[in-house]
Design an enzyme around this catalytic site. Sequence first.
Site, PDB file in Angstrom:
ATOM      1  N   LYS A   1       0.067  -2.596  68.694  1.00 30.83           N
ATOM      2  CA  LYS A   1       0.429  -1.875  67.468  1.00 30.83           C
ATOM      3  C   LYS A   1      -0.798  -1.147  66.931  1.00 30.83           C
ATOM      4  O   LYS A   1      -1.932  -1.562  67.173  1.00 30.83           O
ATOM      5  CB  LYS A   1       0.925  -2.866  66.413  1.00 30.83           C
ATOM      6  CG  LYS A   1       2.324  -3.374  66.651  1.00 30.83           C
ATOM      7  CD  LYS A   1       2.796  -4.226  65.486  1.00 30.83           C
ATOM      8  CE  LYS A   1       4.147  -4.848  65.761  1.00 30.83           C
ATOM      9  NZ  LYS A   1       5.265  -3.886  65.780  1.00 30.83           N
TER      10      LYS A   1
ATOM     11  N   ARG B   1      13.223 -10.190  70.587  1.00 36.00           N
ATOM     12  CA  ARG B   1      14.500 -10.374  71.285  1.00 36.00           C
ATOM     13  C   ARG B   1      14.328 -11.280  72.499  1.00 36.00           C
ATOM     14  O   ARG B   1      15.268 -11.947  72.929  1.00 36.00           O
ATOM     15  CB  ARG B   1      15.080  -9.001  71.659  1.00 36.00           C
ATOM     16  CG  ARG B   1      14.199  -8.175  72.540  1.00 36.00           C
ATOM     17  CD  ARG B   1      14.571  -6.696  72.521  1.00 36.00           C
ATOM     18  NE  ARG B   1      14.218  -6.056  71.241  1.00 36.00           N
ATOM     19  CZ  ARG B   1      14.478  -4.789  70.936  1.00 36.00           C
ATOM     20  NH1 ARG B   1      15.088  -4.022  71.797  1.00 36.00           N
ATOM     21  NH2 ARG B   1      14.124  -4.295  69.763  1.00 36.00           N
TER      22      ARG B   1
HETATM   23  N1  BES Z   1       8.022  -7.345  64.596  1.00 33.85           N
HETATM   24  C1  BES Z   1       8.404  -6.032  64.940  1.00 33.85           C
HETATM   25  C2  BES Z   1       9.381  -5.414  63.950  1.00 33.85           C
HETATM   26  C3  BES Z   1       8.921  -5.255  62.533  1.00 33.85           C
HETATM   27  C4  BES Z   1       8.502  -4.021  62.070  1.00 33.85           C
HETATM   28  C5  BES Z   1       8.946  -6.309  61.659  1.00 33.85           C
HETATM   29  C6  BES Z   1       8.108  -3.871  60.763  1.00 33.85           C
HETATM   30  C7  BES Z   1       8.556  -6.151  60.347  1.00 33.85           C
HETATM   31  C8  BES Z   1       8.135  -4.927  59.895  1.00 33.85           C
HETATM   32  C9  BES Z   1       9.064  -6.028  66.321  1.00 33.85           C
HETATM   33  O1  BES Z   1       8.627  -6.996  67.211  1.00 33.85           O
HETATM   34  C10 BES Z   1       8.763  -4.703  66.956  1.00 33.85           C
HETATM   35  O2  BES Z   1       7.630  -4.389  67.098  1.00 33.85           O
HETATM   36  N2  BES Z   1       9.806  -3.961  67.302  1.00 33.85           N
HETATM   37  C11 BES Z   1       9.659  -2.677  67.912  1.00 33.85           C
HETATM   38  C12 BES Z   1      10.721  -2.569  68.980  1.00 33.85           C
HETATM   39  C13 BES Z   1      10.541  -1.398  69.891  1.00 33.85           C
HETATM   40  C14 BES Z   1       9.282  -1.521  70.728  1.00 33.85           C
HETATM   41  C15 BES Z   1      11.751  -1.291  70.797  1.00 33.85           C
HETATM   42  C16 BES Z   1       9.827  -1.615  66.847  1.00 33.85           C
HETATM   43  O3  BES Z   1      10.589  -1.829  65.896  1.00 33.85           O
HETATM   44  O4  BES Z   1       9.168  -0.590  66.931  1.00 33.85           O
HETATM   45 ZN    ZN Z   2       6.864  -6.468  68.272  1.00 33.31          ZN
END
Ligand code: BES
Ligand code: ZN
Length: 511
Positions: A290, A364
């Site tokens: 990230k 997931r």
């Molecule tokens: N933990 C994150 C989602 C999240 C975002 C939680 C903001 C709380 C606040 C999750 O694991 C994630 O990073 N999801 C990705 C999925 C994508 C790579 C398909 C996302 O939402 O960008």
């Molecule tokens: Zn994530």
Amino acid sequence: MSKPRDYSAIIIKPQALSPLILSQKKLTDFSGGCHIRFLTTEAVSAISKNLKKSDTDPFSEAIKQKAFTGKPDKSVMLYGTSPAESLFLVGLDEEKKLSSALIRKVSANAVRRAMDLKKEDVFVDTINKAAGATSDLSEEEIVSSMIEGLLLGSYRFTRYSSEAKKIKPPKLTLCGLKKNHEKILQEKRVLCESVCLTRDLVNENADCITPKALAEEAKNISKKYGLKINVLDEKELRRKKMGLITAVGQGAQNPPCLIVMQYLHGGKNKKTLAIVGKGITFDSGGLNLKTSGHIEDMRQDMAGAAAVLGAMRAIAGLGLSVNVIGVMACAENAIGSGAYKPGDIFTAYNGKTVEIGNTDAEGRLVLADALSYVEENYKPDYTIDLATLTGAVIVALGTHYAGLMSKEEEFQKLVSAASEQTDEKIWPLPLTEPFMDEMKSDIADLKNTGKNRNAGTIQGAVFLSHFVKKTKWAHLDIAGTAWCSSEASGITSKYATGFGVRLLTALCQKI
Ligand code: BES
Ligand code: ZN
Ligand code: ZN
């Protein structure tokens, strides 16, 4: 390489809630501190009509000059009043708008305002006929909502602020009650402590709240409240071939674990509900790291698991006659030479193979193993998972609503009814045919990312749907509601909100 931290060195001591006393004395029987009075517009009009020219105290003046009308945006703080040092007048709006949710909200906002004055004593007048409450709400409902609002509103995470730590939580007194409501107070205290435990766990450093720390906390609670608990450590997860949760956790010094708690007090005639939470104790994104602006708040990524733990504590503490299995799927999504890699394929507990499209879609994966494990081994009639799963849910619904996805109409109705009861807002998103092919892989059975970014929240749910069979299942994406970056408002505290604890506690009683 440094050694993993020893959890025994870290004490998670839940922050104390404000002491709250219920009193049948009148508000004006108490002197000093901050007094809070709630009034509807109708009550203010009635008071206004009876005011005489000689009434020149600050309260009468505020009403005469229409500085306070009972409208919610016209709340006023009066200073130098008697017998209080300050008097906070809070508008309840029109009487017909009065509801449990509104009462919780105004009570929470009012106590927060009183705390800003740093008063040690806060006396709160109950909402009764004199306040303009002549509607269908019973005294029990009003008192319940006020207590909940006051306790949840007085929470602050102060552990790391030298300034905030100096301010003691105020002593709250709810006055003007007709009856003794000690039982309601006791129950609400258990519930609100549980919400605040969840908030504490989510707010605390990710370095402290590791999967092992969550397991220790779950064990403590299980011991205290008589829950059966089973913690599957990394070795056991590998032995049981839970290849997805172990893949996510393999890059971290803090190993993954799956925590299963059982509270079976509903008897044979009651159905069983499994509540499953995403417990990523820190989500760095993994090798799909990230970036700044997205990584800073990722200690919140175990908010689903923390809500499950809070709910199990509340359910057991209240001694509810229900059958509930609490599952926390815990791992740290770390970056490093051991981290799982994009493009690799792992085999899930249910035998399906999963291609990793993105290591940041890790929630997931841990949930997939947890869902199929709990279904196969505990056979719940209903299963609900809570997960900070996608950023896309924030794009779709903002921060006030969690996304609800389910194919089970009846179950969806029960979840919605629980949400309305507790005012933890949710909104349905479709989990229907056109989406169901989204997560296919060319090289494996499934891929953890979709073909594009469309309907990202639904994609997450579609992936999870491949890991449930017979159990009636619903998925709540709480990525927008578990955390509040703006100022606290109503019962929503700043940072961790504790979203889901009250909802789950209400839901299991509807099953
Ligand atoms: N933990 C994150 C989602 C999240 C975002 C939680 C903001 C709380 C606040 C999750 O694991 C994630 O990073 N999801 C990705 C999925 C994508 C790579 C398909 C996302 O939402 O960008
Ligand atoms: Zn994530
Ligand atoms: Zn995540």
